[in-house]
Scaffold this active site. Structure first.
Site, short mmCIF file in Angstrom:
data_model
loop_
_atom_site.label_atom_id
_atom_site.label_comp_id
_atom_site.label_asym_id
_atom_site.label_seq_id
_atom_site.Cartn_x
_atom_site.Cartn_y
_atom_site.Cartn_z
N CYS A 1 14.57 -5.21 -11.11
CA CYS A 1 15.45 -5.50 -12.25
C CYS A 1 16.07 -4.20 -12.77
CB CYS A 1 14.69 -6.23 -13.35
SG CYS A 1 13.30 -5.31 -13.99
N ASP B 1 -2.02 -7.37 -13.74
CA ASP B 1 -1.13 -6.77 -14.74
C ASP B 1 -1.92 -5.71 -15.49
OD1 ASP B 1 1.80 -7.79 -15.90
OD2 ASP B 1 0.68 -6.57 -17.33
N SER B 2 -1.19 -4.73 -16.03
CA SER B 2 -1.87 -3.66 -16.77
C SER B 2 -2.04 -4.00 -18.25
CB SER B 2 -1.09 -2.35 -16.63
OG SER B 2 0.24 -2.54 -17.05
N PHE C 1 2.15 -7.75 -11.10
CA PHE C 1 2.93 -7.65 -12.34
C PHE C 1 3.12 -9.06 -12.92
CE2 PHE C 1 4.43 -4.38 -9.33
CZ PHE C 1 4.18 -3.21 -10.03
N ARG D 1 10.70 -18.83 -10.48
CA ARG D 1 9.38 -19.43 -10.68
C ARG D 1 9.35 -20.82 -10.04
NH1 ARG D 1 9.30 -16.24 -15.70
NH2 ARG D 1 10.69 -17.71 -16.72
N ASP E 1 6.95 -8.28 -8.92
CA ASP E 1 7.99 -8.35 -9.96
C ASP E 1 7.76 -7.22 -10.98
OD1 ASP E 1 10.09 -9.15 -11.56
OD2 ASP E 1 8.94 -10.72 -12.57
N1 SAH Z 1 6.81 -11.98 -13.35
C1 SAH Z 1 6.61 -12.00 -14.78
C2 SAH Z 1 7.30 -10.84 -15.47
C3 SAH Z 1 6.85 -9.47 -15.03
S1 SAH Z 1 7.33 -8.19 -16.11
C4 SAH Z 1 7.05 -13.35 -15.33
O1 SAH Z 1 7.61 -14.19 -14.59
O2 SAH Z 1 6.83 -13.59 -16.52
C5 SAH Z 1 6.49 -6.80 -15.54
C6 SAH Z 1 5.02 -6.73 -15.89
O3 SAH Z 1 4.48 -5.56 -15.26
C7 SAH Z 1 4.67 -6.58 -17.36
O4 SAH Z 1 3.80 -7.62 -17.72
C8 SAH Z 1 3.92 -5.22 -17.48
O5 SAH Z 1 2.81 -5.29 -18.36
C9 SAH Z 1 3.44 -5.02 -16.08
N2 SAH Z 1 3.25 -3.64 -15.62
C10 SAH Z 1 4.05 -2.57 -15.79
N3 SAH Z 1 3.62 -1.50 -15.08
C11 SAH Z 1 2.48 -1.90 -14.44
C12 SAH Z 1 1.57 -1.28 -13.54
N4 SAH Z 1 1.74 -0.03 -13.13
N5 SAH Z 1 0.53 -2.01 -13.08
C13 SAH Z 1 0.35 -3.29 -13.48
N6 SAH Z 1 1.19 -3.94 -14.29
C14 SAH Z 1 2.24 -3.26 -14.78
#
Ligand code: SAH
Length: 354
Positions: free
Chosen positions: A298, A208-209, A186, A170, A258
């Site tokens: 990850c 995000d979803s 994400f 970040r 991510d």
């Molecule tokens: N980069 C973030 C962490 C990401 S975690 C940080 O620094 O805090 C992954 C995220 O992807 C989660 O919030 C989850 O809700 C979202 N997610 C999972 N599958 C998804 C999809 N198909 N479309 C959109 N978001 C998704």
């Protein structure tokens, strides 16, 4: 014991798990008791102090399972509150001892248990989610990281509430974002979005979803006095939204991908590889010339080499000429035990498209 009768180590036996024994110690003279656990927890705490993470954030991982010699135990610190996750039968057996050691060593004011992950059922353990001891935290705790404030929901949020492993990345995004049009796919509660805006990004689109995550993300933006006009939250499926942006011929200067763990184990690697390829291909197509793709995996089931190959294939199919300019990883409070290479799970690449 080995088949020859040699002593191999002390471990916790779990008849339900595919990992039958998790080793506490390879030293035949060791005794696994209260003192042993107390010492391990103390060492883990001292390591974080030595790393000076408290200068960067009041939220960090205090205990990272096998990497700290404590298989199946995760403890994260959010200010005064510790959030604990017990993932193995061995750690479960010592639960009470662990709780009192964490209390005593970390001087926290409350402990929340978030043992609500699937893997527990593989160990024959029940899901457990409760305030274990001390102050009941408010629904939302405030933490700070690299001069940015965040609300964290330690009870309802994902993982233990925040993706602590991305701290350094970040910070890196903040350094790279100036004057760029950014796409953060994400985005969870907005970590990379806020970092980009703090770094002087021109605009951000964040996808995000999870509606709950986006709600917190928007509050985080306001908490830091950032301009909501410069960011757009999209609640949706990244796979679909990236296609929609491509169809509208949108272009960005910095894209962050991510995603969640597509392949928790090697068994899901093939299907996951297709998902990674898909989003990275779309990511490359959405980039301006000179733009940066910051892409992560990850997944334990996908190693660094394979991830790089997937990203290379994605660039090829997208018809772009790209090169890697940086290799990223998990932050130092998530150390990698040399005898447990699986603990090296977060892989990131920064690619530039020419
Ligand atoms: N980069 C973030 C962490 C990401 S975690 C940080 O620094 O805090 C992954 C995220 O992807 C989660 O919030 C989850 O809700 C979202 N997610 C999972 N599958 C998804 C999809 N198909 N479309 C959109 N978001 C998704």
């Amino acid at each position: 014991m080995s088949s020859k009768g040699e002593h191999l180590g002390w471990g916790a036996y779990s008849p339900f798990s595919s990992i039958r024994v998790r080793v506490w110690s390879f030293d035949p003279d060791e005794t696994i008791n209260e003192e042993f656990l107390y010492h391990k927890i103390l060492m883990a705490t001292k390591l974080r102090e030595a790393l000076k993470i408290h200068e960067k954030s009041d939220a960090f991982r205090v205990i990272f399972g096998e990497s700290d010699g404590l298989p199946g135990l995760i403890v994260d610190r959010y200010g005064d509150i510790a959030v604990m996750q017990i993932l193995s039968a061995g750690a479960e057996y010592w639960r009470e001892v662990i709780i009192s050691a964490v209390r005593e060593i970390t001087h926290c004011k409350g402990i929340v248990e978030r043992s609500d992950v699937e893997v527990r059922t593989l160990e024959g353990l029940q899901i457990r989610e409760e305030v274990v001891w001390g102050a009941i935290p408010p629904q939302r705790l405030q933490i700070w990281e690299n001069e940015i404030k965040y609300w964290v929901d330690v009870i309802g949020g994902q993982k233990t509430g925040f993706y602590l492993d991305q701290r350094e990345n970040r910070a890196r995004i903040r350094e790279l974002a100036k004057d760029r049009d950014v796409l953060n796919a994400f985005c969870y509660t907005g970590g990379f979005t806020l970092s980009a805006l703090m770094g002087g990004a021109n605009s951000v689109i964040s996808i995000d979803s999870s509606a709950a995550a986006l709600e917190l993300a928007d509050e985080n933006l306001r908490l830091n006095g950032l301009n909501p006009q410069q960011n757009q939250w999209i609640e949706g499926d990244v796979f679909r939204e990236l296609r929609a942006l491509r169809d509208r011929a949108r272009k960005f200067d910095l894209i962050i991908l991510d995603p969640p763990k597509f392949a928790p184990t090697a068994a899901q690697a093939q299907k996951a590889a297709r998902a990674y390829k898909d989003i990275n291909l779309l990511g490359f197509k959405l980039l301006q010339r000179g733009g940066l793709l910051v892409t992560f995996s990850c997944s334990g089931g996908i190693n660094r080499e394979l991830f790089q190959k997937i990203v290379a294939d994605a660039a090829l199919d997208a018809g772009v000429d790209a090169k890697i300019i940086e290799f990223l990883s998990q932050s130092a409070d998530h150390p990698v035990a040399l005898n447990f290479p699986e603990s090296f799970y977060l892989k990131g690449l920064i690619c530039v498209v020419s």
